[in-house]
Design a protein around this motif. Structure first.
Motif, PDB file in Angstrom:
ATOM      1  N   MET A 176       0.863  -1.172   0.000  1.00 56.29           N
ATOM      2  CA  MET A 176       0.000   0.000   0.000  1.00 56.29           C
ATOM      3  C   MET A 176       0.905   1.229   0.000  1.00 56.29           C
ATOM      4  O   MET A 176       1.824   1.335   0.816  1.00 56.29           O
ATOM      5  CB  MET A 176      -0.906   0.032   1.235  1.00 56.29           C
ATOM      6  CG  MET A 176      -1.711   1.331   1.364  1.00 56.29           C
ATOM      7  SD  MET A 176      -2.693   1.432   2.894  1.00 56.29           S
ATOM      8  CE  MET A 176      -4.055   0.342   2.468  1.00 56.29           C
ATOM      9  N   LEU A 190      -9.276   3.929   4.322  1.00 52.80           N
ATOM     10  CA  LEU A 190      -9.281   3.266   3.024  1.00 52.80           C
ATOM     11  C   LEU A 190      -9.833   1.848   3.147  1.00 52.80           C
ATOM     12  O   LEU A 190     -10.675   1.422   2.342  1.00 52.80           O
ATOM     13  CB  LEU A 190      -7.869   3.221   2.426  1.00 52.80           C
ATOM     14  CG  LEU A 190      -7.818   2.642   1.000  1.00 52.80           C
ATOM     15  CD1 LEU A 190      -6.797   3.387   0.142  1.00 52.80           C
ATOM     16  CD2 LEU A 190      -7.497   1.146   0.990  1.00 52.80           C
ATOM     17  N   ARG A 222     -15.504   1.122  -1.262  1.00 52.58           N
ATOM     18  CA  ARG A 222     -14.784   0.634  -2.439  1.00 52.58           C
ATOM     19  C   ARG A 222     -13.843  -0.519  -2.100  1.00 52.58           C
ATOM     20  O   ARG A 222     -13.466  -1.313  -2.966  1.00 52.58           O
ATOM     21  CB  ARG A 222     -14.015   1.783  -3.086  1.00 52.58           C
ATOM     22  CG  ARG A 222     -14.894   2.824  -3.766  1.00 52.58           C
ATOM     23  CD  ARG A 222     -14.108   4.048  -4.172  1.00 52.58           C
ATOM     24  NE  ARG A 222     -13.727   4.836  -3.000  1.00 52.58           N
ATOM     25  CZ  ARG A 222     -13.070   6.008  -3.063  1.00 52.58           C
ATOM     26  NH1 ARG A 222     -12.699   6.485  -4.250  1.00 52.58           N
ATOM     27  NH2 ARG A 222     -12.775   6.673  -1.964  1.00 52.58           N
ATOM     28  N   ALA A 223     -13.449  -0.599  -0.798  1.00 52.65           N
ATOM     29  CA  ALA A 223     -12.578  -1.686  -0.348  1.00 52.65           C
ATOM     30  C   ALA A 223     -13.337  -2.767   0.396  1.00 52.65           C
ATOM     31  O   ALA A 223     -12.983  -3.945   0.323  1.00 52.65           O
ATOM     32  CB  ALA A 223     -11.465  -1.131   0.546  1.00 52.65           C
ATOM     33  N   GLU A 271     -14.672  -1.672  -5.902  1.00 56.04           N
ATOM     34  CA  GLU A 271     -13.636  -1.770  -6.937  1.00 56.04           C
ATOM     35  C   GLU A 271     -12.252  -2.074  -6.370  1.00 56.04           C
ATOM     36  O   GLU A 271     -11.364  -2.527  -7.099  1.00 56.04           O
ATOM     37  CB  GLU A 271     -13.593  -0.475  -7.749  1.00 56.04           C
ATOM     38  CG  GLU A 271     -13.296   0.764  -6.924  1.00 56.04           C
ATOM     39  CD  GLU A 271     -13.556   2.048  -7.699  1.00 56.04           C
ATOM     40  OE1 GLU A 271     -12.659   2.491  -8.447  1.00 56.04           O
ATOM     41  OE2 GLU A 271     -14.659   2.608  -7.543  1.00 56.04           O
ATOM     42  N   TRP A 272     -12.026  -1.809  -5.063  1.00 51.70           N
ATOM     43  CA  TRP A 272     -10.724  -2.099  -4.451  1.00 51.70           C
ATOM     44  C   TRP A 272     -10.729  -3.401  -3.676  1.00 51.70           C
ATOM     45  O   TRP A 272      -9.693  -3.814  -3.144  1.00 51.70           O
ATOM     46  CB  TRP A 272     -10.321  -0.974  -3.495  1.00 51.70           C
ATOM     47  CG  TRP A 272     -10.258   0.385  -4.102  1.00 51.70           C
ATOM     48  CD1 TRP A 272     -10.152   0.696  -5.429  1.00 51.70           C
ATOM     49  CD2 TRP A 272     -10.304   1.633  -3.402  1.00 51.70           C
ATOM     50  NE1 TRP A 272     -10.127   2.058  -5.606  1.00 51.70           N
ATOM     51  CE2 TRP A 272     -10.222   2.665  -4.367  1.00 51.70           C
ATOM     52  CE3 TRP A 272     -10.410   1.977  -2.049  1.00 51.70           C
ATOM     53  CZ2 TRP A 272     -10.231   4.014  -4.019  1.00 51.70           C
ATOM     54  CZ3 TRP A 272     -10.424   3.320  -1.698  1.00 51.70           C
ATOM     55  CH2 TRP A 272     -10.325   4.330  -2.673  1.00 51.70           C
ATOM     56  N   ARG A 273     -11.865  -4.046  -3.546  1.00 52.53           N
ATOM     57  CA  ARG A 273     -12.003  -5.196  -2.659  1.00 52.53           C
ATOM     58  C   ARG A 273     -11.011  -6.315  -2.992  1.00 52.53           C
ATOM     59  O   ARG A 273     -10.340  -6.858  -2.116  1.00 52.53           O
ATOM     60  CB  ARG A 273     -13.438  -5.727  -2.713  1.00 52.53           C
ATOM     61  CG  ARG A 273     -13.690  -6.918  -1.785  1.00 52.53           C
ATOM     62  CD  ARG A 273     -15.129  -7.412  -1.920  1.00 52.53           C
ATOM     63  NE  ARG A 273     -15.375  -8.585  -1.098  1.00 52.53           N
ATOM     64  CZ  ARG A 273     -15.742  -8.541   0.170  1.00 52.53           C
ATOM     65  NH1 ARG A 273     -15.928  -7.370   0.760  1.00 52.53           N
ATOM     66  NH2 ARG A 273     -15.947  -9.653   0.850  1.00 52.53           N
ATOM     67  N   ALA A 329      -8.213  -6.171  -4.692  1.00 48.48           N
ATOM     68  CA  ALA A 329      -6.823  -5.752  -4.477  1.00 48.48           C
ATOM     69  C   ALA A 329      -6.454  -5.841  -3.003  1.00 48.48           C
ATOM     70  O   ALA A 329      -5.358  -6.303  -2.651  1.00 48.48           O
ATOM     71  CB  ALA A 329      -6.618  -4.336  -4.999  1.00 48.48           C
ATOM     72  N   VAL A 330      -7.366  -5.411  -2.128  1.00 48.02           N
ATOM     73  CA  VAL A 330      -7.101  -5.490  -0.688  1.00 48.02           C
ATOM     74  C   VAL A 330      -6.987  -6.950  -0.251  1.00 48.02           C
ATOM     75  O   VAL A 330      -6.083  -7.317   0.512  1.00 48.02           O
ATOM     76  CB  VAL A 330      -8.203  -4.763   0.104  1.00 48.02           C
ATOM     77  CG1 VAL A 330      -8.098  -5.073   1.588  1.00 48.02           C
ATOM     78  CG2 VAL A 330      -8.113  -3.257  -0.127  1.00 48.02           C
ATOM     79  N   GLY A 388      -7.904   7.110  -4.048  1.00 48.13           N
ATOM     80  CA  GLY A 388      -7.341   6.917  -2.720  1.00 48.13           C
ATOM     81  C   GLY A 388      -8.155   7.672  -1.688  1.00 48.13           C
ATOM     82  O   GLY A 388      -9.248   8.169  -1.976  1.00 48.13           O
ATOM     83  N   PRO A 416      -5.050   2.379  -2.872  1.00 48.26           N
ATOM     84  CA  PRO A 416      -5.322   0.946  -2.915  1.00 48.26           C
ATOM     85  C   PRO A 416      -4.035   0.176  -3.168  1.00 48.26           C
ATOM     86  O   PRO A 416      -3.201   0.605  -3.976  1.00 48.26           O
ATOM     87  CB  PRO A 416      -6.302   0.804  -4.086  1.00 48.26           C
ATOM     88  CG  PRO A 416      -6.905   2.154  -4.260  1.00 48.26           C
ATOM     89  CD  PRO A 416      -5.854   3.139  -3.861  1.00 48.26           C
ATOM     90  N   GLY A 428      -1.247  -2.641  -4.397  1.00 46.64           N
ATOM     91  CA  GLY A 428      -1.002  -3.277  -5.686  1.00 46.64           C
ATOM     92  C   GLY A 428       0.410  -3.799  -5.752  1.00 46.64           C
ATOM     93  O   GLY A 428       1.218  -3.599  -4.830  1.00 46.64           O
TER      94      GLY A 428
END
Length: 224
Positions: free
Chosen positions: A15, A43, A48-49, A55-57, A59-60, A88, A102, A104
């Motif tokens: 992160m 975050l 989003r996570a 959309e970030w789920r 990736a987390v 972010g 997010p 990556g």
């Protein structure tokens, strides 16, 4: 999956945290650490996570299956609005601004962030630190026997806040997050006392500055 595959290292994910550090009026060390902790939690709890269709789920989830790395970078001038233009969460606290992004792969950091400096973020601490915020808040203490820069300390605060979020008592965590996920750098208690009170402890991976396994920070939630 091959037998020797290690999901903790292959490939490394992180992160990114970006601290706004203007030359004319840089933020203070403690404020940056506290803002970083809150930014990480905000975050991770953002829809989003955390939402089922966020959309970030993914990736987390992918990142948390590996070693929990955070990289702190600094931005000033035009570099700050360039960073803020990326997805972010920004937290402003006591003169500090920290944006969490997010997670990556470390091999695929956005160019707007990759060009920001990682090493050398070492800020002056507050001459007269303020009192703790109104509860609930996360009390986070740094190991006084470990010398680290502000950038490294901010990452450790982020780790501690993340561990509290994931491992703390549900009622405490829910109240803390609902109250804004505030964090406080504990300076007035002996380290040994902090360790005894702690709900979670951060042991560093040893990627930068300090040996692996070093206990760098401990944290607990203060409800009253």
């Amino acid at each position: 999956m091959r037998p020797d595959h290690d999901p903790l290292d292959d490939p490394p994910w992180a992160m990114q945290l970006v601290v706004r550090a203007e030359k004319a009026d840089p933020p203070k060390h403690g404020a940056v650490c506290e803002a970083a902790a809150t930014a990480v939690v905000m975050l991770l709890t953002d829809p989003r996570a955390s939402g089922p269709d966020g959309e970030w789920r993914e990736a987390v989830r992918e990142w948390e299956a590996r070693r929990i790395r955070k990289v702190t970078r600094r931005a000033r001038g035009v570099r700050w609005p360039e960073a803020e233009a990326l997805p972010g969460v920004t937290v402003e606290h006591a003169g500090a601004q920290v944006r969490a992004f997010p997670p990556g792969p470390m091999s695929d950091v956005p160019p707007e962030l990759a060009k920001l400096q990682v090493a050398g973020l070492d800020l002056a601490d507050e001459e007269e630190p303020g009192p703790p915020p109104q509860p609930p808040y996360a009390a986070i203490a740094l190991n006084p026997d470990v010398t680290i820069t502000t950038g490294k300390a901010a990452a450790q605060f982020g780790h501690a806040a993340q561990l509290l979020l994931r491992q703390g008592r549900r009622k405490d965590v829910a109240a803390w997050v609902e109250g804004g996920a505030r964090a406080h750098l504990v300076r007035d208690l002996p380290w040994r006392s902090c360790v005894k009170r702690a709900a979670v402890a951060v042991r560093d991976g040893g990627f930068t500055e300090i040996p692996p396994g070093t206990m760098t920070a401990v944290a607990w939630i203060v409800r009253e």
